[in-house]
Scaffold this motif. Structure first.
Motif: not given
Lengths: 386, 352
Positions: A1-2, A95, A98-99, A101-105, B1, B92, B95, B98-101
């Protein structure tokens, strides 16, 4: 998903005992400017800034990211400050990732630092607290008894720590950024150095350094720069308490769990065979054999054999070189030390590690730990997307 | 998302001095409270834990390490920490989900400011070369900001006293508040200045305490069967550090974060604004472009009790509480950090 993310820029300072020629911001900018140039981007291309460092007491500046926002081009952007003890350099990279990998940036800048010459780390680590055991011994004094227990259990020969100290310093001599430059160091020299915390001698301990390390991390559709990206194939963190009844301090569960997690993400079943090299947080010599076991590179009780055989040595042509950059034993700006491990792993798979390059490295591990060997952060980076 | 919701929240009372109660003891009751809201046994039942705190409040390196003792982290857990208000720990954690972890996360913030002199401690947060040597404390900096607002005719001391009077009144219904009561604007204005133009009542008190929250994917929230409020937007932005280099009469970073979080995409029934000084509540309400009918800090806000490193998270928690109690359908939470509102976070919460 990441979402897929990669390191596209890396910048480091030269590591030194004292950088009195620059301010804290100036020190960070050296690393940041190099990372931006390496990624062929400017501050305008950066969506967020993620900064990490070890305790604020190391410089005497409370939450210094507030003051550093200007110098790091963070105005009008999100800025996050991570602090997870000695593992913080690794945690900060995770961290930051993750900014993206979360699709946020799409593209973030991350930087970690320590300017240890501003204060005394040993003191800062030893402030007495009410109702708590007071160890006025710094990190070496804390870890020495755990190392002695490792030696007792494993029956490792007494010179394994000395071999690690020599190996990492010889590696460091290949790396012009390394703080300690000791190309001619001998085992006898290490053996003759002052005993600090039995069994750790002076030359078996890390230095105290000023320095910073920065990376640019980008999404798959936002790769820049002329060098190959280092694809982030797995990220993991684990924590456990400093003390609890029955805690395994020599081979901490948190480290084993963290490694299993990150290997599973990257499809690694045999780390010694599957990985080409690793940058592992070894601030005291004996932590190489201990982590070789904790991370599954060797069966329990046999990590020291890999060190003895030269398996972890670039100079000896070992099959799984550890800390080709010289590692923490050569350079230790505490807050940055973990990120240096992560960045050096990325340099290897980008084929950009200079004289300490492992020929043809495709998959590498970065590792950091902190506190009483209770906080762990790890990542796997690869030349391939996986 | 992935859609993420707040599912549990608890905050300690704000007290001026927690005495011999240590940080772990401040945290634990709040963790127990959020576990019991969801029927969880411990931090082992969530996928990720993130906390916010500041070493300098405790006067120790790695002060947060002891916080891990409150979690029951055996076997080991996935855990992280920000040296910021726990509102950023929430960021944090979002995030990470959101990344599925992770599908769920525990967030907590804590601060015991009473052993030190907080405004002086925070003066050492300023630029160490040009500002910190002046020992410019947080109250004095806020007073300079209030002076600018007054001199430019953007508000009056009467307006500031009205904010305080409303906070004290609202706090009467808030059992966790440190300061509450009925005061008229005239009574408040009759008090002498503390750091002119601020009176003591214009400044939030210094409080000891902690707050905890659990967030999860909407699917996980439904599986737990607890009422939840969706986080439909969250963003944060930082500005220049040096107060001389930005317009202290506005909060540009709040405006940027509000726009990115989507504050203006719908009506705002309730807003929890982290304003440690009365004039800042007015300034921030303007920056958030809140409508006159929006309820602002209905529990008294941080003027009634200010948990350093947890108040930002508590603002989100307060909006969550109003939504699940049916008092609001859509709300905005704001957190701030740094001298004179340097860094601001805005979150939008909406009912299930």
């Amino acid at each position: 998903m990441a979402e897929l993310a990669a390191v596209v820029g890396i910048g480091q300072t030269r590591y030194k005992t004292r950088r009195t020629d620059v301010s804290i911001a100036g020190l960070l900018r050296e690393a940041v400017d190099r990372a931006l140039a390496d990624a062929d981007v400017t501050f305008d291309d950066i969506d967020a800034v993620i900064i990490g460092k070890a305790p604020d007491m190391f410089e005497g500046v409370v939450m210094p990211e507030s003051y550093l926002a200007d110098a790091l081009g963070a105005m009008g952007k999100p800025m996050l400050r991570v602090h997870t003890a000695g593992s913080v350099g690794g945690s900060t990279a995770i961290v930051a990732a993750s900014h993206v990998q979360s699709g946020t940036f799409k593209r973030v800048l991350t930087v970690t630092f320590e300017k240890q010459s501003e204060s005394n780390a040993m003191w800062a680590l030893s402030t007495p607290q009410p109702f708590s055991v007071h160890l006025n011994a710094g990190a070496g004094g804390y870890f020495a008894p755990i190392i002695r227990e490792y030696i007792r259990r494993s029956g490792a020969p007494g010179d394994i720590g000395i071999k690690v100290a020599v190996k990492d310093r010889r590696h460091g001599a290949r790396n012009p950024l390394a703080h300690l430059q000791l190309p001619d160091i001998t085992e006898q020299e290490v053996r003759d150095s002052m005993m600090l915390w039995d069994p750790l001698r002076f030359l078996e301990a890390c230095p105290s350094s000023d320095g910073a390390c920065a990376m640019v991390i980008a999404a798959e559709d936002s790769i820049t720069g002329s060098k190959p990206p280092a694809w982030i194939r797995g990220v993991a963190m684990r924590s456990e308490p400093t003390m609890y009844a029955g805690r395994e301090e020599v081979n901490p569960q948190a480290g084993r769990d963290c490694a299993a997690d990150v290997y599973a993400q990257a499809g690694i079943t045999n780390p010694r065979k599957d990985l080409d090299c690793a940058e592992i947080y070894v601030p005291f010599s004996w932590y190489e054999p201990m982590w070789l076991e904790n991370l599954g590179f060797a069966p329990e009780g046999e990590g020291w054999k890999l060190t003895q055989e030269g398996a972890t040595s670039l100079d000896a042509g070992g099959d799984i070189p550890w800390n080709c950059s010289g590692g923490v034993l050569c350079s230790n700006p505490i807050g940055a030390s973990g990120m240096i491990r992560f960045a050096e792993a990325a340099r290897q798979v980008r084929g950009d590690a200079g004289a300490h390059q492992v020929e043809g490295a495709r998959l590498a591990m970065g590792h950091a730990y902190g506190g009483g060997a209770q906080f762990f952060a790890m990542w796997i980076v690869g030349a391939d997307k996986g | 998302m992935r859609e993420i919701a707040v599912v549990a929240y608890s905050q300690s009372p704000c007290v001026a001095d927690a005495g011999a109660t240590n940080e772990v003891e401040l945290i634990m009751p709040q963790l127990q409270a959020v576990y019991s809201q969801l029927g969880l046994a411990s931090a082992q039942d969530v996928d990720f834990v993130c906390s916010g705190s500041c070493d300098y409040l405790q006067g120790a390196a790695f002060a947060f390490v002891a916080g891990v003792d409150a979690l029951g982290a055996v076997p080991p857990i996935k855990e992280s920490h920000v040296e910021m208000d726990a509102a950023w720990a929430l960021y944090e954690a979002i995030l990470k989900i959101r990344m599925g972890h992770a599908d769920s996360a525990l967030i907590y913030g804590f601060g015991k400011s009473s052993p030190g002199e907080l405004p002086i401690v925070l003066s050492q947060r300023l630029d160490p070369y040009y500002l910190a040597p002046l020992w410019l404390d947080t109250v004095s900096l806020a007073a300079l900001q209030a002076r600018l607002l007054l001199e430019q005719g953007l508000l009056t001391e009467h307006d500031m006293a009205a904010v305080v009077a409303r906070s004290r009144h609202n706090a009467l219904a808030n059992p966790l508040a440190q300061l509450a009561g009925e005061f008229s604007v005239e009574e408040l204005l009759a008090e002498e200045h503390f750091v002119a133009p601020l009176r003591r009542a214009d400044c939030s008190p210094v409080s000891d305490g902690a707050a905890a929250m659990v967030i999860a994917t909407v699917e996980q929230a439904r599986a737990w069967g607890a009422p939840y409020a969706r986080i439909t937007g969250i963003d944060h932005r930082i500005e220049n550090h040096n107060p001389c280099l930005r317009d202290l009469t506005d909060s540009v970073s709040t405006r940027q974060a509000a726009a990115a979080a989507g504050v203006h995409r719908g009506p705002v029934d309730v807003a929890e604004v982290y304003a440690p000084f009365s004039h800042q509540e007015i300034l921030l309400s303007r920056a958030l472009e809140l409508a006159p009918e929006t309820l602002v800090n209905p529990g008294g806000g941080v003027l009634a009790g200010n948990l350093m490193m947890a108040s930002g998270l508590a603002r989100v928690g307060e909006v969550f509480r109003r939504i699940i109690n049916g008092e609001a359908g859509r709300g905005v939470a704001h957190a701030t950090s740094g001298p004179c509102l340097q860094h601001n976070l805005v979150a939008v919460l909406e009912g299930a």
